[in-house]
Design an enzyme around this catalytic site. Structure first.
Site, PDB file in Angstrom:
ATOM      1  N   ASN A 152       0.798  -1.237   0.000  1.00  0.00           N
ATOM      2  CA  ASN A 152       0.000   0.000   0.000  1.00  0.00           C
ATOM      3  C   ASN A 152       0.830   1.287   0.000  1.00  0.00           C
ATOM      4  O   ASN A 152       0.414   2.292  -0.570  1.00  0.00           O
ATOM      5  CB  ASN A 152      -1.047  -0.010   1.119  1.00  0.00           C
ATOM      6  N   CYS A 285      -3.295   1.346   6.842  1.00  0.00           N
ATOM      7  CA  CYS A 285      -3.532   0.757   8.166  1.00  0.00           C
ATOM      8  C   CYS A 285      -4.101   1.810   9.109  1.00  0.00           C
ATOM      9  O   CYS A 285      -4.774   1.488  10.082  1.00  0.00           O
ATOM     10  CB  CYS A 285      -2.234   0.206   8.724  1.00  0.00           C
TER      11      CYS A 285
HETATM   12  P1  NAP Z   1      -0.105  -9.063   3.951  1.00  0.00           P
HETATM   13  O1  NAP Z   1      -0.960  -9.928   3.118  1.00  0.00           O
HETATM   14  O2  NAP Z   1       0.052  -9.408   5.382  1.00  0.00           O
HETATM   15  O3  NAP Z   1       1.312  -9.023   3.219  1.00  0.00           O
HETATM   16  C1  NAP Z   1       2.357  -8.212   3.684  1.00  0.00           C
HETATM   17  C2  NAP Z   1       3.665  -8.770   3.187  1.00  0.00           C
HETATM   18  O4  NAP Z   1       3.879 -10.037   3.813  1.00  0.00           O
HETATM   19  C3  NAP Z   1       3.704  -9.026   1.681  1.00  0.00           C
HETATM   20  O5  NAP Z   1       4.989  -8.748   1.215  1.00  0.00           O
HETATM   21  C4  NAP Z   1       3.380 -10.499   1.613  1.00  0.00           C
HETATM   22  O6  NAP Z   1       3.778 -11.139   0.425  1.00  0.00           O
HETATM   23  C5  NAP Z   1       4.156 -11.003   2.817  1.00  0.00           C
HETATM   24  N1  NAP Z   1       3.755 -12.337   3.265  1.00  0.00           N
HETATM   25  C6  NAP Z   1       2.533 -12.915   3.256  1.00  0.00           C
HETATM   26  N2  NAP Z   1       2.615 -14.166   3.746  1.00  0.00           N
HETATM   27  C7  NAP Z   1       3.912 -14.385   4.072  1.00  0.00           C
HETATM   28  C8  NAP Z   1       4.622 -15.485   4.617  1.00  0.00           C
HETATM   29  N3  NAP Z   1       4.018 -16.626   4.931  1.00  0.00           N
HETATM   30  N4  NAP Z   1       5.942 -15.359   4.812  1.00  0.00           N
HETATM   31  C9  NAP Z   1       6.582 -14.212   4.506  1.00  0.00           C
HETATM   32  N5  NAP Z   1       5.966 -13.138   3.972  1.00  0.00           N
HETATM   33  C10 NAP Z   1       4.631 -13.222   3.770  1.00  0.00           C
HETATM   34  O7  NAP Z   1      -0.585  -7.541   3.909  1.00  0.00           O
HETATM   35  P2  NAP Z   1      -0.905  -6.654   2.641  1.00  0.00           P
HETATM   36  O8  NAP Z   1      -2.228  -7.068   2.110  1.00  0.00           O
HETATM   37  O9  NAP Z   1       0.248  -6.615   1.707  1.00  0.00           O
HETATM   38  O10 NAP Z   1      -0.989  -5.214   3.320  1.00  0.00           O
HETATM   39  C11 NAP Z   1      -2.116  -4.781   3.980  1.00  0.00           C
HETATM   40  C12 NAP Z   1      -2.005  -4.989   5.476  1.00  0.00           C
HETATM   41  O11 NAP Z   1      -0.835  -4.329   5.945  1.00  0.00           O
HETATM   42  C13 NAP Z   1      -3.156  -4.375   6.224  1.00  0.00           C
HETATM   43  O12 NAP Z   1      -3.553  -5.235   7.265  1.00  0.00           O
HETATM   44  C14 NAP Z   1      -2.560  -3.097   6.786  1.00  0.00           C
HETATM   45  O13 NAP Z   1      -3.222  -2.609   7.926  1.00  0.00           O
HETATM   46  C15 NAP Z   1      -1.167  -3.518   7.074  1.00  0.00           C
HETATM   47  N6  NAP Z   1      -0.282  -2.354   7.158  1.00  0.00           N
HETATM   48  C16 NAP Z   1       0.172  -1.960   8.384  1.00  0.00           C
HETATM   49  C17 NAP Z   1       0.973  -0.849   8.509  1.00  0.00           C
HETATM   50  C18 NAP Z   1       1.479  -0.414   9.842  1.00  0.00           C
HETATM   51  O14 NAP Z   1       2.421   0.370   9.876  1.00  0.00           O
HETATM   52  N7  NAP Z   1       0.914  -0.877  10.959  1.00  0.00           N
HETATM   53  C19 NAP Z   1       1.333  -0.122   7.373  1.00  0.00           C
HETATM   54  C20 NAP Z   1       0.869  -0.536   6.123  1.00  0.00           C
HETATM   55  C21 NAP Z   1       0.054  -1.669   6.039  1.00  0.00           C
HETATM   56  P3  NAP Z   1       2.645 -11.966  -0.419  1.00  0.00           P
HETATM   57  O15 NAP Z   1       1.634 -10.969  -0.815  1.00  0.00           O
HETATM   58  O16 NAP Z   1       3.399 -12.573  -1.540  1.00  0.00           O
HETATM   59  O17 NAP Z   1       2.052 -13.000   0.434  1.00  0.00           O
END
Ligand code: NAP
Length: 479
Positions: A152, A285
């Protein structure tokens, strides 16, 4: 696009995946493939880890001033290339160009901030209470890190981790999200140009996140995981990190309450709501997920918010005058559609939006729902889209209880003109950050992070570098 690297970045060199695999990067505004990038497997990840491990010792010994100046130079290059980077980000992620330019500035600022922190890592010398011993305290880099980022904020989520890691003297393997690999690869090229030594940063783009990351976390050579993403994936990675006792920072999901009291300035509240809800098309987020508005002002607030949301222009992020770009992909949009349908089925009134447009791309219109039933699924799910869900409340205790009634605790927004109430309510909210009469909290100089299932640790601010440093204490007898 022609100059953007599309290979893996390992040991300072651009290389293909060992098995030659590639993966497509899509433009969410058209659904068309922009290009293909290398799709790393476990072998490539092991090579990236080797490079980071080999570079660690020398990098840790580098003078802080040198690390600082590399970051400063990278900051300047990013600013010089704002337009180019913004176009790249809009192409792979969809956000309007104006927002992409804003993210470039925000991302660069983490490098400037941590270039200033790199030379302020302190230590200490003290005589211990018994008078017979001295304590010599130094701070050392934690070691090779695995950085995992979401799609994002493709640039800023990278610099928010790379900045403090470089400043602290850590080497890294960065795994960006598969939807947005190009911004991370561009960043690696900029850091190389700024003088970052080979092997300090390695980037593995992959569609096989689990296969690539799990061996690194369990292997014992990676000493730190810094993850930004969903709570579910964060929980899985915490479990994987437990075996080798890998230190972790977790920036996870949110479910932000946005509370408007009866004494709020409604102009400020609506302005704040537009930012807290619509920044990044609601794919943040920090996005306001639940609007709690005092019953006496709810109708007026909803009317004004609906008017503002209705005036937003939806379209491809590259087009002039567009305020709202496409969502990241069809899966993301389908989730938003389901949440809206569920809320409507439970009695919510659609004041504006709520209908998916025909045609290509992953567009969804700005939507305002009033009279949302508290049992609706969007109350305990991150909407991650341009949908404002409004509920009403009657008194302060009630709204605090309802705002806190969630496993998440990243950020809350409070709108009131009363100072006492503003402080009292903020102190009682179970969140890491509060926006008081503002819809924006993110700032590289402030500690960003959440409590409860929104995460562990903080990024940015004076404390951001601490996540990448360990203490070493030397006991020295007084002779
Ligand atoms: P996500 O599905 O959790 O993925 C985040 C990252 O983790 C991606 O690079 C993803 O790659 C990787 N990932 C997924 N499964 C994994 C595994 N088993 N092992 C290692 N890496 C893995 O989240 P998203 O959909 O990209 O982002 C949205 C989420 O991020 C929301 O919940 C948002 O609130 C959160 N967020 C939080 C913050 C904060 O600072 N608190 C900031 C921005 C976003 P793949 O897609 O290839 O699985």
């Amino acid at each position: 696009m022609t100059d953007t690297p599309t290979q893996l970045f390992i040991g300072g060199a651009w290389v293909d995946a060992a098995d030659g695999a590639t993966m497509p990067v899509d433009d969410p505004a058209t659904g068309e493939v922009l290009c293909h990038v290398a799709d790393a497997g476990p072998k490539d990840a092991a090579l990236a880890e080797d490079a980071a491990v080999q570079a660690q010792e020398e990098w840790a010994r580098t003078a802080p001033r040198v690390r600082s100046e590399i970051l400063r130079r990278a900051y300047e290059i990013i600013i010089e290339r704002t337009d180019e980077l913004a176009h790249l980000m809009t192409a792979e992620m969809g956000k309007p160009l104006a927002e992409a330019r804003g993210e470039v500035a925000y991302a660069a600022e983490f490098f400037r901030w941590f270039s200033e922190e790199a030379v302020r890592i302190d230590g200490g010398l003290a005589t211990l209470p018994d008078g017979r011993n001295r304590m010599l305290l130094s701070r050392r880099p934690v070691g090779p890190c695995l950085l995992i980022t979401p799609w994002n904020f493709p640039l800023a989520m990278g610099t928010r981790k790379i900045g403090p890691a470089v400043a602290a003297g850590c080497t890294m393997v960065l795994k960006p999200a598969p939807q947005t690999p190009l911004s991370s690869l561009a960043l690696a090229a900029i850091l190389k140009e700024a003088g970052l030594p080979d092997g300090v940063l390695n980037v593995v783009t992959t569609s096989r996140a689990g296969e690539v990351c799990e061996p690194l976390l369990r292997g014992g050579r990676i000493r730190k995981l810094s993850f930004t993403g969903s709570t579910g994936v964060g929980q899985l990675l915490l479990a994987q990190s437990a075996q080798a006792v890998v230190r972790t920072s977790m920036e996870l999901g949110g479910n932000a309450p946005f509370v408007v009291f009866e004494d709020a300035d409604l102009d400020k509240a609506v302005d704040g709501a537009m930012v807290a809800k619509m920044r990044n098309m609601g794919e943040a987020c920090t996005a306001a997920n639940r609007f709690f508005v005092h019953r006496s002002v709810a109708e007026e607030f909803a009317r004004r918010l609906a008017e503002r949301m209705d005036a937003l222009v939806v379209g491809p992020g590259t087009r002039d005058g567009v305020d709202v770009g496409p969502l990241i992909d069809r899966t993301g949009r389908a989730k938003v559609e389901e949440l809206v349908a569920d809320a409507v089925q439970r009695g919510a009134r659609v004041l504006v939006g709520g209908r998916t447009p025909e045609g290509p791309g992953c567009f969804y219109p700005p939507t305002v729902l009033a009279d949302v039933d508290p049992t609706s699924r969007l109350m305990d799910t991150e909407i991650f889209g341009p949908v404002a869900a409004i509920l009403t409340f009657d008194d302060e205790d009630e709204v605090i209880r309802r705002a806190n009634d969630t496993p998440w605790g990243l950020v809350g927004y409070v709108f009131t003109e009363g100072l006492d109430r503003a402080l009292r309510v903020s102190e009682r909210l179970e969140v890491g950050m509060v926006g008081l009469n503002t819809g924006l909290v993110s700032n590289p100089a402030a500690p960003f992070g959440g409590v409860k299932q929104s995460g562990l640790g903080r990024e940015g601010g004076r404390v951001g570098i601490d996540e990448f440093l360990e203490y070493q204490y030397l006991a020295v007898p007084v002779s």
